[in-house]
Scaffold this active site. Sequence first.
Site, PDB file in Angstrom:
ATOM      1  N   GLU A   1       1.631  -0.475  -5.009  1.00 45.41           N
ATOM      2  CA  GLU A   1       0.712   0.612  -5.317  1.00 45.41           C
ATOM      3  C   GLU A   1       1.622   1.822  -5.512  1.00 45.41           C
ATOM      4  OE1 GLU A   1      -3.384   2.628  -3.659  1.00 45.41           O
ATOM      5  OE2 GLU A   1      -1.789   2.228  -2.218  1.00 45.41           O
TER       6      GLU A   1
ATOM      7  N   ASP B   1       0.833  -1.196   0.000  1.00 47.17           N
ATOM      8  CA  ASP B   1       0.000   0.000   0.000  1.00 47.17           C
ATOM      9  C   ASP B   1       0.872   1.252   0.000  1.00 47.17           C
ATOM     10  OD1 ASP B   1      -2.640   1.384   0.511  1.00 47.17           O
ATOM     11  OD2 ASP B   1      -1.573   1.967   2.333  1.00 47.17           O
TER      12      ASP B   1
END
Length: 712
Positions: A388, A352
């Site tokens: 990401e 993330d």
Amino acid sequence: MPSSPDDIEVWPGSPAPLGAAWDGNSTNFALWSAGAQAVDLCLFDRDGTEHRHRLQETTHQVWHGRLPGIGPGQRYGYRVHGGYDPASGLRYNPAKLLLDPYARAVDGELTLGPALFGYAGSAVDAPVPDGRDSAPFVPRAVVVRDSFPWDGDRRPGTAWSDTVIYEVHAKGATMGHPDVPPALRGTYAGLAHPAFVAHLQALGVTAVELLPVHHFVSEPHLLRRGLTNYWGYNTLGYFAPHAAYSSAGSGGQQVTEFKAMVKALHAAGIEVILDVVYNHTAEGDHTGPTLSFKGIDNGGYYRLDGADPSRYTDYTGCGNTLDVRRPPVLALLMDSLRYWVTEMHVDGFRFDLAAALARSMHDVDRLSAFFDVVHQDPVVSQVKLIAEPWDVGEGGYQVGNFPPLWTEWNGKYRDTVRDVWSGAHVGVRDLAYRLTGSSDLYRSDGRRPFASINFITAHDGFTLADLVTYERKRNEANGEDNRDGESHNRNWNCGVEGPTDDPAVRELRARQVRNHLATLLLSTGVPMLTAGDELGRTQGGNNNAYCQDNEISWVDWGAVDAELLAFVARVLGLRRASPVLRQEAFFEGHEIPGTGGTRDLAWFHPAGHQLGTTDWFDTGLQTIGMYLDGRGIRHRDERGRPVQDDSYLVQFHAGPAPVTVHLPGPPWADGYEFVVSTEYPTGAPPRPAVVAPGPLEMPPRCVWLLRVLRRP
């Protein structure tokens, strides 16, 4: 044995390993803190009674001690003594019970109360700490015995080019599944249940990507509104599986249940990828609670503002950023990753806001210590790594800029495909790059098409059904006056906002869903499906359901679109059987010897000619044919033999009116067989489905997959 926990003698123990390590007779406890003046190990009885033991030994900034007679199931925490001066970045406060960063299991809930905070009342920056005991309000770490029978577990080891990812929430996947026993719904055991596994296998996915399962807690602002953090991007324990997803209990049983889930999915040929949040923690900004890192060594774990150390440098939008430039923090991250691979047998990670991990000083640095350590690590470098590739800081959008070994969520793929099917006049040039693996992003540094994780929807944003039903977000249930969530979604509601009984609009929406999915599954690269999109799942227009642990977010197994499910399974089956649709190397566009002039990749205008320079820059062009020659595949099988496949013509038409397309004749093809058409609910065209080269009317907003036929 000691007569009571208070009588336990604390032996010197060892500074390694960090965390709590049981040897069969005693448990060694070790905690890193560079600035602590003293550390108390706190043991808790089943009734919550606390027993404190001062750790007398410190080696290389690690406080440690071994306690005889302490073993698995023991609840514990730490109290760390030191200076409290927020203006200098010091937030030590022994009144706050702290979770061990290396805890293998966590027991107990976070309960909202003023004692959670290191400061008193509203005096956030006062030099006097809050003296209220936080122990009744925070979870405890648990000593774990690890003896899971992994015998017979085989990692699927699916090649990247064969991978199909299914992004799914560990709880929401089965909370409403009628064939999963009620006691197992919403748990790791629910994910491992044959009814859910059978769905994954029938669909044709090869990997589940689980939203965060590291132990997390809800933010105080959500608890005050009576909501919780559902997605889980608020990590507190990087080694502990989230206890609330366990059907068996939280005294360490969650570890065993998680492993059993992994083993069951592996047996079904499905890999397990974890969405991990190493960029920030659950402690938030300077107003947030003191739960672990903030009280152990605030300046050691977090990036503090150089101009004002009482504040945090925030590249995440969540209040703080872990400082992976520091060796102990980088070691924590790598120890955690290795643990999940070696002990929990997971097959990869999706990072993330990965750009935040790659920042050296301020800029995102391709040569940062984070990349270097991952690249050379003999364990972590061998599993699937997904970034990401952005954060919220300046210069944080880094799609295409991560180094080899890494794949990336391709945000440009999502944006382009959404633009095309929403009717935006963007032409076909960018679409061509996205359909063929995004060579403009990933080829220059030696990566291959599977560096592109292609997706149209994800947990964050509209579901696919909502993408074609709403143009405006409906996030009122989140309690933020609909201000949260993305407002520019590159979507189209097919002419009516929200649900409708109009059969023409409903049919158009269903076709648009199929168009998006056909584009995704016929593109080179790695497709990622969001759980429920194959079933027609809706969130009622909520495009930021991070705090909705209820029917808004859970997969609705009582409202399954059976035709859509059949469509997705059909197209995925064709992809799995057709190497030309999932190539390992980028296309060259070169002529293939002995074919009479065909190319491995060619692009056709609806008028029948190959696209020229003018066509590529025509923003009004909404129709394109992608020709893939299966005789030009540039990789070999495991024995070194050339791979060949059927050839295909994929026609995309995003315009609102029918269009006449001219299917190319020899040497490209002598005829075509319709294999998939999004005009039909399951994608299966009526028989007969063979057409000759030449003009053919294509319906509005449609995708065709045509198999090339050649005379013997």
